[in-house]
Design an enzyme around this catalytic site. Structure first.
Site, PDB file in Angstrom:
ATOM      1  N   GLY A  81      10.000  24.517  14.145  1.00 57.01           N
ATOM      2  CA  GLY A  81       9.476  25.408  15.184  1.00 57.01           C
ATOM      3  C   GLY A  81      10.320  25.641  16.435  1.00 57.01           C
ATOM      4  CG  HIS A 112      17.984  23.738  20.797  1.00 60.54           C
ATOM      5  ND1 HIS A 112      18.890  23.748  19.681  1.00 60.54           N
ATOM      6  CD2 HIS A 112      16.931  23.359  20.372  1.00 60.54           C
ATOM      7  CE1 HIS A 112      18.369  23.045  18.815  1.00 60.54           C
ATOM      8  NE2 HIS A 112      17.137  22.762  19.205  1.00 60.54           N
TER       9      HIS A 112
END
Length: 298
Positions: free
Chosen positions: A80, A138
């Site tokens: 996800g 990220h």
């Protein structure tokens, strides 16, 4: 007789490439295994990294300086990540982009808006502004505490990839060590680390979006609640919406990876269509052994 076709090329961000002789010598001294996503995996500080990732890991450890305002999304690939990147960007930047019809996510892949920390260090050691700006990036489970799993590709069989994963030889395994590191940090420092499960996000997205907003210090105001801003964000970042955008159907990242590869099914439980009963039993045993006493369950 048909001409044999070469195996599919790895995306550029996983390919081996030229780098300094010092790093080359250091990486060549590390334990190395044949990879099942990249060509080779190197064991460094207890975890396995692709050759190019190693360059980014070393650069981050040497140069990255965290700020109190930084937001790091740390996740295992194919769990996800793309959805969370979109949600995080839309949530934090909602004041800057109040019109859902004119949002950057409509024309940019989430991985462009929330870059990979360890990969961006390969091209620039100062790619984000300083000061009070909230840097959002990220990182796969690594660098600060850890890193891990990736989907199988190339010519290796599912059985061989599964066996390597169970032994911890995966990009960037072992999975359990990384996850437990962040799980324990979330218990000890809940104000700094928030732990999510994909299944929980899918089951109650609005609840967890509000939790995330509170955690980041940007809760929804009464006015935003009345206007349905949370629902707008979830619609904008939904799998159906993002996967059907032109940019995500035909575009590519600068690394060469096609944007469409980041959108699979967006469902919970698809593993049942691929893993045998024996595989499931083996994985359950490993989970029980590794997570015993931690309070964490998959």
């Amino acid at each position: 007789m048909a001409t044999p076709q070469p195996p599919p090329a790895f995306p550029q961000y996983l390919q081996e490439y030229e780098f300094s002789q010092e790093n080359r010598d250091f990486i060549s001294s590390l334990p190395t295994e044949k990879g099942w996503v990249a060509n080779h995996l190197h064991q460094y500080q207890g975890f396995w990294h692709a050759t190019r990732h190693m360059q980014g890991v070393l650069a981050c450890q040497k140069h990255f300086q965290a700020l109190d305002t930084d937001i790091l999304l740390v996740s295992t690939p194919k769990s996800g990540t793309t959805w969370l990147k979109a949600v995080l960007f839309a949530l934090v930047k909602r004041v800057h982009y109040p019109d859902p019809q004119q949002h950057p996510l409509l024309t940019n892949n989430p991985h462009v808006l929330v870059p990979f920390l360890e990969l961006d260090f390969l091209t620039s050691l100062a790619w984000r502004p300083r000061g009070s700006f909230r840097r959002i990036c990220h990182m796969c489970l690594c660098l600060i505490l850890s890193k891990t799993l990736h989907a199988s590709r190339g010519t290796i069989s599912l059985e061989e990839a599964f066996d390597k994963f169970c032994k911890g030889v995966s990009l960037d395994g072992p999975l359990w060590d990384h996850v437990l590191g962040y799980w324990k940090e979330s218990l000890e420092r809940p104000e700094k680390v928030m732990f999510f499960k994909f299944e929980e996000m899918k089951e109650e997205p609005t609840l967890h979006l509000r939790r995330l907003a509170e955690f980041l210090g940007c809760p929804f105001s009464p006015g935003e609640e009345t206007q349905g801003v949370a629902d707008d964000i979830l619609r904008l970042c939904s799998f159906d919406n993002l996967s059907n955008l032109d940019v995500n159907k035909s575009g590519k990242l600068s690394s060469g990876e096609e944007n469409s590869t980041f959108f699979r099914k967006g469902e919970v439980g698809d593993w049942m269509n691929y893993l045998t009963d024996e595989m499931v039993e083996r994985l359950d045993c490993i989970n029980e052994e590794k997570l015993q006493g931690s309070g964490l369950k998959f």
